[in-house]
Design a protein around this motif. Structure first.
Motif, PDB file in Angstrom:
ATOM      1  N   HIS A  57     -29.791   6.966  -0.874  1.00 53.73           N
ATOM      2  CA  HIS A  57     -30.757   7.853  -1.509  1.00 53.73           C
ATOM      3  C   HIS A  57     -30.188   9.265  -1.447  1.00 53.73           C
ATOM      4  O   HIS A  57     -29.644   9.670  -0.413  1.00 53.73           O
ATOM      5  CB  HIS A  57     -32.121   7.796  -0.810  1.00 53.73           C
TER       6      HIS A  57
ATOM      7  N   VAL B 126     -30.649  -2.985  -0.148  1.00 49.31           N
ATOM      8  CA  VAL B 126     -29.654  -2.689  -1.177  1.00 49.31           C
ATOM      9  C   VAL B 126     -30.217  -3.162  -2.509  1.00 49.31           C
ATOM     10  O   VAL B 126     -30.409  -4.359  -2.730  1.00 49.31           O
ATOM     11  CB  VAL B 126     -28.310  -3.371  -0.877  1.00 49.31           C
ATOM     12  N   CYS B 127     -30.487  -2.215  -3.393  1.00 50.09           N
ATOM     13  CA  CYS B 127     -31.181  -2.518  -4.644  1.00 50.09           C
ATOM     14  C   CYS B 127     -31.081  -1.303  -5.552  1.00 50.09           C
ATOM     15  O   CYS B 127     -31.098  -0.165  -5.075  1.00 50.09           O
ATOM     16  CB  CYS B 127     -32.651  -2.841  -4.345  1.00 50.09           C
ATOM     17  N   GLY B 128     -30.981  -1.535  -6.864  1.00 51.87           N
ATOM     18  CA  GLY B 128     -30.909  -0.433  -7.804  1.00 51.87           C
ATOM     19  C   GLY B 128     -32.206   0.320  -7.992  1.00 51.87           C
ATOM     20  O   GLY B 128     -32.205   1.446  -8.488  1.00 51.87           O
TER      21      GLY B 128
ATOM     22  N   SER C 279     -38.636   3.195  -4.924  1.00 47.49           N
ATOM     23  CA  SER C 279     -37.810   2.628  -3.859  1.00 47.49           C
ATOM     24  C   SER C 279     -38.425   1.338  -3.328  1.00 47.49           C
ATOM     25  O   SER C 279     -39.644   1.146  -3.347  1.00 47.49           O
ATOM     26  CB  SER C 279     -37.657   3.629  -2.713  1.00 47.49           C
TER      27      SER C 279
ATOM     28  N   LYS D 173     -25.734   1.192  -1.115  1.00 46.07           N
ATOM     29  CA  LYS D 173     -26.827   2.013  -1.650  1.00 46.07           C
ATOM     30  C   LYS D 173     -27.068   3.248  -0.796  1.00 46.07           C
ATOM     31  O   LYS D 173     -27.015   3.190   0.435  1.00 46.07           O
ATOM     32  CB  LYS D 173     -28.129   1.215  -1.727  1.00 46.07           C
TER      33      LYS D 173
ATOM     34  N   CYS E 270     -31.883   7.003  -6.431  1.00 52.21           N
ATOM     35  CA  CYS E 270     -31.174   5.851  -5.871  1.00 52.21           C
ATOM     36  C   CYS E 270     -29.768   5.826  -6.466  1.00 52.21           C
ATOM     37  O   CYS E 270     -29.596   5.888  -7.686  1.00 52.21           O
ATOM     38  CB  CYS E 270     -31.907   4.559  -6.205  1.00 52.21           C
TER      39      CYS E 270
ATOM     40  N   CYS F 198     -26.612   3.337  -6.264  1.00 53.51           N
ATOM     41  CA  CYS F 198     -26.286   1.998  -5.764  1.00 53.51           C
ATOM     42  C   CYS F 198     -25.114   1.444  -6.570  1.00 53.51           C
ATOM     43  O   CYS F 198     -25.135   1.478  -7.811  1.00 53.51           O
ATOM     44  CB  CYS F 198     -27.505   1.088  -5.903  1.00 53.51           C
TER      45      CYS F 198
ATOM     46  N   CYS G 210     -21.561   1.842 -10.797  1.00 46.78           N
ATOM     47  CA  CYS G 210     -22.564   2.492  -9.959  1.00 46.78           C
ATOM     48  C   CYS G 210     -23.765   2.875 -10.812  1.00 46.78           C
ATOM     49  O   CYS G 210     -23.616   3.536 -11.839  1.00 46.78           O
ATOM     50  CB  CYS G 210     -21.960   3.736  -9.308  1.00 46.78           C
TER      51      CYS G 210
END
Length: 381
Positions: free
Chosen positions: A174, A40-42, A93, A172, A206, A208, A195
């Motif tokens: 894709h 889970v990451c921006g 990513s 998150k 992405c 997230c 978001c």
């Protein structure tokens, strides 16, 4: 006896392992998952660390990183504002970037213990004893804690932030879409959350978001919460209704806390999110993890090389970490108050629309200067 034991294999753990192994120290890294994996990451990285990452040997262009130089944000009602990103960044990513760093670290001689967890880390007689969940034990001169936002080790160490509320969750996906530009990072607000969306490699984006556990509890599941809460922002509604979602289910992380943390706990040097978590709206968490890994590698090398003793090491690391990151975290926590609340978000769009320099100043305060492409000092220094 290892020179360095690293607990956690995210960006901070991987970069510090790579740096310290390359200058000749024996390094073991313990990670509960097996590469490559999603997090889970921006997945937006500030250009402040680009020269340094490329000097480490990460071929960002070859990995398909996308250049990002514009920023959009919208209020829950859909009012939209755009501003340039003076420093800019790139999208990639964690699945791809972490795996590339893992391969470089393997080449550098790092020992990886994957699919394992640290159960305890104790300091005695100027060294560490680390016990894993399969009862294996490791001995080390230094331990770096890079285990992320929240871990049972935080509870074992009785860290102060664990006693405070942790009301947020992160989700998150894709996705693929042909309606969103690749050079933009967007921040779309909705009630009790926001978001982020930006391009990563292979034509993907992405998506997230951060919201409250209360929102999820109210609706019982993520899809119903998204349809009821996120869809109130027309930009998010359009994305959800037109984009192709590439996961069967999203990546989710619970109990996120932005409370201040110490960079040294029980003689363990904390790095990345273990040392301090910046609010996602600042878009700088990945760069901070990389920058922090370089810092912890620098001071660890001084200690292992006999140039400072342990008290000097810990004092210097805490002071340098605070100098580099404390203001960013403070700004992030305070700016976050403008987002997620419908009225405040509408007001923020109006304010920033009138005073665009203020928005650019917020971005400047939460993004550092460009980090020179200088590796950790070699043993001969």
């Amino acid at each position: 006896m290892y020179d360095v034991i690293i607990m956690g294999g995210g960006l901070a753990g991987l970069v510090s392992a790579l740096e310290l192994s390359r200058v000749g120290w024996s390094v073991v890294l313990v990670e509960r998952k097996t590469y490559p994996f999603h997090k889970v990451c921006g997945e937006y990285v500030s250009n402040e660390v680009r020269p340094y990452m490329e000097a480490l040997g990460v071929d960002l262009a070859g990995l398909g990183a996308k250049a990002i130089n514009r920023f959009q944000f919208s209020s829950p009602s859909g009012r939209l504002l755009e501003a340039p990103l003076d420093l800019g960044g790139f999208g990639i990513s964690r699945f791809t970037l972490d795996y590339a760093l893992y391969q470089l670290a393997l080449e550098a001689g790092v020992t990886f213990l994957l699919g394992k967890q640290v159960e305890s880390a104790t300091f005695q007689e100027d060294s560490f004893r680390v016990t894993l969940n399969d009862t294996e034990t490791l001995q080390g001169r230094l331990v770096i804690g890079a285990f992320g936002k929240r871990s049972k080790l935080d509870k074992q160490l009785e860290r102060a932030f664990m006693q405070q509320p942790s009301p947020y969750i992160g989700v998150k996906y894709h996705i693929r879409t042909d309606t969103f530009p690749e050079d933009v990072i967007a921040l779309h607000n909705f009630p009790d959350g926001y978001c982020g969306m930006s391009a990563v490699e292979d034509g993907k984006y992405c998506l997230c978001y951060l919201t409250t556990r209360r929102n999820l509890k109210q609706f019982g599941n993520i899809p119903d919460m998204e349809r009821t809460i996120l869809y109130q922002n027309p930009h998010l509604k359009q994305i959800y209704e037109t984009a192709e979602f590439l996961y069967n289910k999203p990546e989710v992380i619970n109990e996120i806390s932005f409370a201040p943390k110490k960079a040294v706990e029980d003689h363990i040097l904390m790095a990345g999110d273990s040392a301090g978590l910046i609010t996602p709206l600042c878009g700088n968490g990945m760069a901070m993890a990389i920058h922090g890994a370089r810092l912890v590698s620098d001071v660890a090398n001084l200690y292992l090389n006999g140039q400072v003793n342990r008290p000097q090491l810990e004092k210097q690391y805490q002071a340098e970490w605070s100098r580099l990151f404390a203001r960013r975290l403070w700004v992030g926590r305070n700016v976050q108050r403008l987002f997620g609340d419908a009225w405040l978000s509408e007001w923020a769009v109006t304010l920033f629309g009138t005073f665009r320099p203020l928005l650019r100043e917020v971005m400047r305060q939460t993004h550092g200067e460009v980090i020179a492409a200088t590796p950790v000092s070699p043993l001969s220094s």
